[in-house]
Design a protein around this motif. Structure first.
Motif, PDB file in Angstrom:
ATOM      1  N   LEU A  16       0.828  -1.202   0.000  1.00 39.20           N
ATOM      2  CA  LEU A  16       0.000   0.000   0.000  1.00 39.20           C
ATOM      3  C   LEU A  16       0.869   1.261   0.000  1.00 39.20           C
ATOM      4  CD1 LEU A  16      -2.773  -1.159   2.488  1.00 39.20           C
ATOM      5  CD2 LEU A  16      -3.122  -0.588   0.064  1.00 39.20           C
ATOM      6  N   ARG A  17       1.943   1.226   0.768  1.00 36.62           N
ATOM      7  CA  ARG A  17       2.859   2.385   0.808  1.00 36.62           C
ATOM      8  C   ARG A  17       3.514   2.582  -0.548  1.00 36.62           C
ATOM      9  NH1 ARG A  17       8.192   1.975   1.923  1.00 36.62           N
ATOM     10  NH2 ARG A  17       7.898  -0.023   2.986  1.00 36.62           N
ATOM     11  N   TRP A  18       3.967   1.509  -1.162  1.00 38.58           N
ATOM     12  CA  TRP A  18       4.605   1.624  -2.478  1.00 38.58           C
ATOM     13  C   TRP A  18       3.616   2.077  -3.548  1.00 38.58           C
ATOM     14  CZ3 TRP A  18       6.855  -3.852  -1.487  1.00 38.58           C
ATOM     15  CH2 TRP A  18       7.994  -3.747  -0.664  1.00 38.58           C
ATOM     16  N   THR A  19       2.356   1.660  -3.429  1.00 37.36           N
ATOM     17  CA  THR A  19       1.349   2.134  -4.371  1.00 37.36           C
ATOM     18  C   THR A  19       1.203   3.646  -4.277  1.00 37.36           C
ATOM     19  OG1 THR A  19       0.103   0.061  -4.362  1.00 37.36           O
ATOM     20  CG2 THR A  19      -1.101   2.033  -4.985  1.00 37.36           C
ATOM     21  N   ALA A  20       1.116   4.153  -3.055  1.00 37.60           N
ATOM     22  CA  ALA A  20       0.992   5.604  -2.858  1.00 37.60           C
ATOM     23  C   ALA A  20       2.245   6.332  -3.336  1.00 37.60           C
ATOM     24  CB  ALA A  20       0.725   5.902  -1.384  1.00 37.60           C
ATOM     25  N   GLU A  21       3.415   5.810  -2.972  1.00 38.65           N
ATOM     26  CA  GLU A  21       4.665   6.441  -3.392  1.00 38.65           C
ATOM     27  C   GLU A  21       4.808   6.391  -4.912  1.00 38.65           C
ATOM     28  OE1 GLU A  21       7.774   4.420  -1.302  1.00 38.65           O
ATOM     29  OE2 GLU A  21       7.289   5.337   0.632  1.00 38.65           O
ATOM     30  N   GLY A  22       4.452   5.240  -5.496  1.00 39.92           N
ATOM     31  CA  GLY A  22       4.569   5.099  -6.936  1.00 39.92           C
ATOM     32  C   GLY A  22       3.642   6.031  -7.689  1.00 39.92           C
ATOM     33  N   SER A  23       2.429   6.216  -7.175  1.00 43.27           N
ATOM     34  CA  SER A  23       1.502   7.157  -7.803  1.00 43.27           C
ATOM     35  C   SER A  23       2.067   8.571  -7.774  1.00 43.27           C
ATOM     36  CB  SER A  23       0.147   7.113  -7.096  1.00 43.27           C
ATOM     37  OG  SER A  23      -0.540   5.921  -7.401  1.00 43.27           O
ATOM     38  N   THR A  24       2.676   8.937  -6.656  1.00 44.47           N
ATOM     39  CA  THR A  24       3.294  10.264  -6.562  1.00 44.47           C
ATOM     40  C   THR A  24       4.417  10.408  -7.569  1.00 44.47           C
ATOM     41  OG1 THR A  24       2.733  10.496  -4.222  1.00 44.47           O
ATOM     42  CG2 THR A  24       4.533  11.850  -5.045  1.00 44.47           C
ATOM     43  N   VAL A  25       5.283   9.402  -7.651  1.00 47.80           N
ATOM     44  CA  VAL A  25       6.398   9.438  -8.601  1.00 47.80           C
ATOM     45  C   VAL A  25       5.869   9.536 -10.033  1.00 47.80           C
ATOM     46  CG1 VAL A  25       8.308   8.096  -9.573  1.00 47.80           C
ATOM     47  CG2 VAL A  25       8.013   8.214  -7.094  1.00 47.80           C
ATOM     48  N   PHE A  26       4.892   8.697 -10.358  1.00 51.72           N
ATOM     49  CA  PHE A  26       4.370   8.672 -11.729  1.00 51.72           C
ATOM     50  C   PHE A  26       3.711   9.988 -12.104  1.00 51.72           C
ATOM     51  CE2 PHE A  26       1.230   7.922 -15.008  1.00 51.72           C
ATOM     52  CZ  PHE A  26       1.918   7.133 -15.914  1.00 51.72           C
ATOM     53  N   PHE A  27       2.799  10.468 -11.267  1.00 49.46           N
ATOM     54  CA  PHE A  27       2.036  11.661 -11.648  1.00 49.46           C
ATOM     55  C   PHE A  27       2.864  12.938 -11.529  1.00 49.46           C
ATOM     56  CE2 PHE A  27      -1.442   8.631 -11.059  1.00 49.46           C
ATOM     57  CZ  PHE A  27      -2.102   8.828 -12.265  1.00 49.46           C
ATOM     58  N   ASP A  28       3.872  12.953 -10.661  1.00 51.66           N
ATOM     59  CA  ASP A  28       4.796  14.099 -10.645  1.00 51.66           C
ATOM     60  C   ASP A  28       5.596  14.136 -11.947  1.00 51.66           C
ATOM     61  OD1 ASP A  28       3.935  14.926  -8.189  1.00 51.66           O
ATOM     62  OD2 ASP A  28       5.742  14.330  -7.090  1.00 51.66           O
ATOM     63  N   TRP A 142       0.170  -4.585  -4.535  1.00 56.05           N
ATOM     64  CA  TRP A 142       1.506  -4.877  -5.092  1.00 56.05           C
ATOM     65  C   TRP A 142       1.459  -4.804  -6.614  1.00 56.05           C
ATOM     66  CZ3 TRP A 142       6.397  -4.642  -4.938  1.00 56.05           C
ATOM     67  CH2 TRP A 142       7.197  -5.412  -5.786  1.00 56.05           C
ATOM     68  N   MET A 143       0.410  -5.352  -7.210  1.00 55.24           N
ATOM     69  CA  MET A 143       0.272  -5.289  -8.664  1.00 55.24           C
ATOM     70  C   MET A 143       0.237  -3.838  -9.146  1.00 55.24           C
ATOM     71  SD  MET A 143      -2.578  -8.332  -8.936  1.00 55.24           S
ATOM     72  CE  MET A 143      -2.965  -8.125 -10.672  1.00 55.24           C
ATOM     73  N   ARG A 144      -0.433  -2.983  -8.396  1.00 57.55           N
ATOM     74  CA  ARG A 144      -0.503  -1.574  -8.770  1.00 57.55           C
ATOM     75  C   ARG A 144       0.832  -0.873  -8.545  1.00 57.55           C
ATOM     76  NH1 ARG A 144      -2.562   1.877 -12.365  1.00 57.55           N
ATOM     77  NH2 ARG A 144      -2.805   3.979 -11.518  1.00 57.55           N
ATOM     78  N   ALA A 145       1.500  -1.181  -7.448  1.00 59.52           N
ATOM     79  CA  ALA A 145       2.798  -0.556  -7.166  1.00 59.52           C
ATOM     80  C   ALA A 145       3.781  -0.829  -8.292  1.00 59.52           C
ATOM     81  CB  ALA A 145       3.345  -1.068  -5.834  1.00 59.52           C
ATOM     82  N   ARG A 146       3.812  -2.071  -8.776  1.00 59.41           N
ATOM     83  CA  ARG A 146       4.700  -2.399  -9.887  1.00 59.41           C
ATOM     84  C   ARG A 146       4.384  -1.537 -11.108  1.00 59.41           C
ATOM     85  NH1 ARG A 146       3.753  -8.791 -10.279  1.00 59.41           N
ATOM     86  NH2 ARG A 146       2.014  -7.837 -11.410  1.00 59.41           N
TER      87      ARG A 146
END
Length: 243
Positions: A16-28, A142-146
């Protein structure tokens, strides 16, 4: 390999943390990419930035289907068919850039909200991935974080594997190594310079490879050698793209 923070072990909270972090990285990264750049090819064969963004948006909606399945018990597959998935991506890529960006952001937010609604029993519910694997709902974040982490690199907006969290990279390497172990390929032994070893069974004697976590993750995902070297500093065997 042995346990520990760099072992590739992961919990629901990690995912869940990686999903949130990954969304931030992607959309930034996306926010800094001009609309015109979305028309240009990415490193993914046959896909422009528009196709990549449409895929990330459609993936969030597809994973929300699995969350619905876990939440209600009503079977709802990720996609009605592989052909429909491809058609949805192609149609999404044709949307105006502003609409495409808004769709991707809205779908990501919706998935996050739906995941937050699952209770302990629902997290243990069984669902089926687009590849036909039966997993518990705990696999969904996890699938979303990837997706968001790796495709943030594929977007070509300046994000590299070096910019991704080390514990995520270790989990990614472990995940890809397990999947590559089930497919034809060379036997490999990968050692991260910061600690950690992964073994992939395959044909021939194991090829010893060394590199950073970021380099090994890039290599295993089929996105360049990333400074990964074999014996006597030679190049590693070529691998097909993953994800």
């Amino acid at each position: 390999m042995s346990g520990g923070p760099m072992s590739g072990d992961r919990s629901r909270a990690d995912s869940l943390r990686w999903t949130a972090e990954g969304s931030t990285v992607f959309f930034d990264a996306l926010a800094g990419l001009p609309d015109g750049r979305l028309d240009e090819p990415t490193a993914l064969p046959g896909w422009s930035g528009r196709h990549l963004l449409a895929h990330v948006a459609a993936n969030a909606a597809a994973l929300a289907n699995l969350v619905h399945w876990a939440h209600t018990g009503e079977e709802r597959p990720m996609y009605s068919s592989p052909e429909q998935r491809d058609a949805d991506i192609a149609a999404g890529a044709a949307r105006p850039a502003a609409e495409l960006r808004e769709w991707a952001a809205r779908a990501a937010d919706d998935l996050g909200a739906r995941l937050a609604e699952l209770d302990e029993r629902q997290w243990k519910a069984h669902v089926r991935t687009a590849q036909g694997r039966t997993v518990t709902a705990e696999e969904i974040p996890w699938m979303r974080a990837r997706e968001v982490m790796v495709h943030a690199v594929d977007l070509g907006a300046g994000v590299t594997f070096d910019d991704l969290p080390a514990d995520f990279l270790a989990a990614l390497i472990a995940d890809i190594a397990a999947k590559r172990a089930a497919a034809p390929g060379p036997a490999l032994t990968l050692t991260a310079s910061g600690g950690g070893t992964w073994r992939i069974p395959g044909s021939g004697e194991p090829v010893p490879l060394t590199g950073t976590l970021a380099g090994l993750a890039a290599y295993l995902s089929g996105r360049g050698s990333g400074g990964v070297t074999g014996e006597a500093g030679g190049p590693p065997p070529e691998l097909p793209r993953w994800l």
